[in-house]
Scaffold this motif. Sequence first.
Motif, mmCIF file in Angstrom:
data_model
loop_
_atom_site.group_PDB
_atom_site.id
_atom_site.type_symbol
_atom_site.label_atom_id
_atom_site.label_comp_id
_atom_site.label_asym_id
_atom_site.label_seq_id
_atom_site.Cartn_x
_atom_site.Cartn_y
_atom_site.Cartn_z
ATOM 1 N N GLY A 30 0.815 -1.219 0.000
ATOM 2 C CA GLY A 30 0.000 0.000 0.000
ATOM 3 C C GLY A 30 0.840 1.256 0.000
ATOM 4 O O GLY A 30 0.443 2.284 -0.577
ATOM 5 N N ALA A 31 2.029 1.200 0.627
ATOM 6 C CA ALA A 31 2.916 2.364 0.622
ATOM 7 C C ALA A 31 3.274 2.760 -0.800
ATOM 8 O O ALA A 31 3.392 3.953 -1.118
ATOM 9 C CB ALA A 31 4.179 2.059 1.430
ATOM 10 N N TYR A 32 3.466 1.780 -1.658
ATOM 11 C CA TYR A 32 3.774 2.040 -3.069
ATOM 12 C C TYR A 32 2.541 2.468 -3.842
ATOM 13 O O TYR A 32 2.566 3.462 -4.588
ATOM 14 C CB TYR A 32 4.379 0.777 -3.676
ATOM 15 C CG TYR A 32 4.581 0.845 -5.166
ATOM 16 C CD1 TYR A 32 5.374 1.838 -5.754
ATOM 17 C CD2 TYR A 32 3.995 -0.105 -6.014
ATOM 18 C CE1 TYR A 32 5.569 1.880 -7.129
ATOM 19 C CE2 TYR A 32 4.186 -0.069 -7.383
ATOM 20 C CZ TYR A 32 4.974 0.934 -7.941
ATOM 21 O OH TYR A 32 5.166 0.984 -9.300
ATOM 22 N N LEU A 52 8.693 9.193 9.607
ATOM 23 C CA LEU A 52 9.139 9.826 10.844
ATOM 24 C C LEU A 52 8.806 8.969 12.061
ATOM 25 O O LEU A 52 9.558 8.964 13.044
ATOM 26 C CB LEU A 52 8.547 11.224 10.960
ATOM 27 C CG LEU A 52 9.076 12.223 9.919
ATOM 28 C CD1 LEU A 52 8.355 13.554 10.027
ATOM 29 C CD2 LEU A 52 10.587 12.425 10.058
ATOM 30 N N GLU A 53 7.688 8.258 12.010
ATOM 31 C CA GLU A 53 7.390 7.297 13.076
ATOM 32 C C GLU A 53 8.482 6.234 13.150
ATOM 33 O O GLU A 53 8.927 5.846 14.246
ATOM 34 C CB GLU A 53 6.036 6.629 12.820
ATOM 35 C CG GLU A 53 4.836 7.531 13.011
ATOM 36 C CD GLU A 53 4.526 7.774 14.480
ATOM 37 O OE1 GLU A 53 5.005 7.013 15.345
ATOM 38 O OE2 GLU A 53 3.787 8.738 14.765
ATOM 39 N N ALA A 54 8.932 5.762 11.982
ATOM 40 C CA ALA A 54 9.965 4.731 11.959
ATOM 41 C C ALA A 54 11.300 5.262 12.476
ATOM 42 O O ALA A 54 12.014 4.577 13.213
ATOM 43 C CB ALA A 54 10.119 4.193 10.536
ATOM 44 N N VAL A 68 2.992 1.370 12.506
ATOM 45 C CA VAL A 68 2.653 2.541 11.695
ATOM 46 C C VAL A 68 1.309 2.297 11.037
ATOM 47 O O VAL A 68 1.033 1.205 10.532
ATOM 48 C CB VAL A 68 3.720 2.837 10.617
ATOM 49 C CG1 VAL A 68 5.020 3.295 11.237
ATOM 50 C CG2 VAL A 68 3.963 1.638 9.723
ATOM 51 N N GLN A 69 0.447 3.316 11.074
ATOM 52 C CA GLN A 69 -0.865 3.258 10.440
ATOM 53 C C GLN A 69 -1.635 1.994 10.824
ATOM 54 O O GLN A 69 -2.328 1.391 10.012
ATOM 55 C CB GLN A 69 -0.714 3.356 8.919
ATOM 56 C CG GLN A 69 -0.111 4.691 8.470
ATOM 57 C CD GLN A 69 0.171 4.763 6.991
ATOM 58 O OE1 GLN A 69 0.521 3.768 6.365
ATOM 59 N NE2 GLN A 69 0.051 5.949 6.408
ATOM 60 N N ARG A 100 7.143 -6.640 13.071
ATOM 61 C CA ARG A 100 7.810 -7.215 14.237
ATOM 62 C C ARG A 100 9.264 -7.578 13.916
ATOM 63 O O ARG A 100 9.584 -8.070 12.838
ATOM 64 C CB ARG A 100 7.053 -8.454 14.724
ATOM 65 C CG ARG A 100 5.595 -8.138 15.099
ATOM 66 C CD ARG A 100 4.963 -9.222 15.934
ATOM 67 N NE ARG A 100 3.552 -8.928 16.203
ATOM 68 C CZ ARG A 100 3.139 -8.068 17.132
ATOM 69 N NH1 ARG A 100 4.045 -7.435 17.881
ATOM 70 N NH2 ARG A 100 1.855 -7.837 17.317
ATOM 71 N N GLY A 101 10.130 -7.297 14.890
ATOM 72 C CA GLY A 101 11.521 -7.679 14.752
ATOM 73 C C GLY A 101 12.277 -6.927 13.678
ATOM 74 O O GLY A 101 13.149 -7.487 13.015
#
Length: 359
Positions: free
Chosen positions: A166-168, A262-264, A283-284, A289-290
């Motif tokens: 979805g980011a893409y 920015l969250e990352a 995020v969102q 995980r990991g």
Amino acid sequence: MIVYGAKISYFTGKFEAYLRYKEIPYDYRALDSRLYRSVIPKELGATQFPTVRLDDGRWMSDTTPMIEWLEGRHPDPEVIPAGPVQRYVSLLVEDYADEWLWRPAMHYRWSYAPDRFLAGTRLADEVISVPGVPHFERKRWISRRQSRLFVSGDGIDPRTREHAEGAYLRLLEWLEAIFSARPFMLGERPTVADIGLMGPFWRHFVHDPTPAQLMQERAPAVFAWAGRVWNARGSAIGDRPLEAGIPGDWEPVLREIGETHLEALAANARAYAEGAARHDLTVQGTTYRGVPTSAYRPWCLRQLQTGFEGLEPGDAEEVRAILERHGCWEPLWRVRDFACDHDPDGTAPFCAVTRMVRD
């Protein structure tokens, strides 16, 4: 200069797009196994794509500070906008392209069979040249390695796959609106925002079969933009005008940056300060995980923070208003007191390469 890289490399494509536009002479060479394992680590501590050897014998790496360094020596036509507000926000977009879009780019390349076959074949041909090891074994090894490190090893699994894609897909929609209205992100000539986006787009999304087909079907103006940046030459484009300020059609991209990139960066900076080798990233509403804790990304966050602190009061007020309006301000400053071990002497792009993952 000699640019050692790979013709399917994310950051080699970004850097070559910059050099081509600026018409800076360079000699491209494949970063083969000998250079990767022995020569470059002696010079820079580790190997990244691309690595550059200057004609005075110095070595450098990391595309963002390399571009900044070259801009000081080849200022015309400018790629980093002179206006402080446009400069700051464009560099924010570049950082998002470098550090967040990496995830969907690597996912599409190594999760889908046609993409994995093509990339594995090309890397086995160009980079993984080990005498006595058959081509099919080199291809199988690199495909398994990349999948392990950059797909499952980066938190992508059946629960997170849809979000990564979805980011893409969302970005395609937003960029299609931008490039249907004008040729480049900020107007009539490329800036560092375009060059930054060329990292994931030119060597991954445009050429890997699965994202390429999606782009051609859903966002043909984006497909045309990528070729336009690759073909752009500063001497032909000259000093064509940029938009005034930050265009309104950047708004969904900036909201996405606040909600993801920015969250990352904030989560990674906190994990690095705590000495965690891996951390969970939400995020969102999706939790990866990991995720490996990067030793480099705290430097990215620190650069964004100090870049803002260096603005004049009027420009800082305008930038803050933009960041607050799009949900970028709070995550940018959520973590303030954090370790940043990369480039302690401020010598980038000539500093030793920091290990990407926390020991």
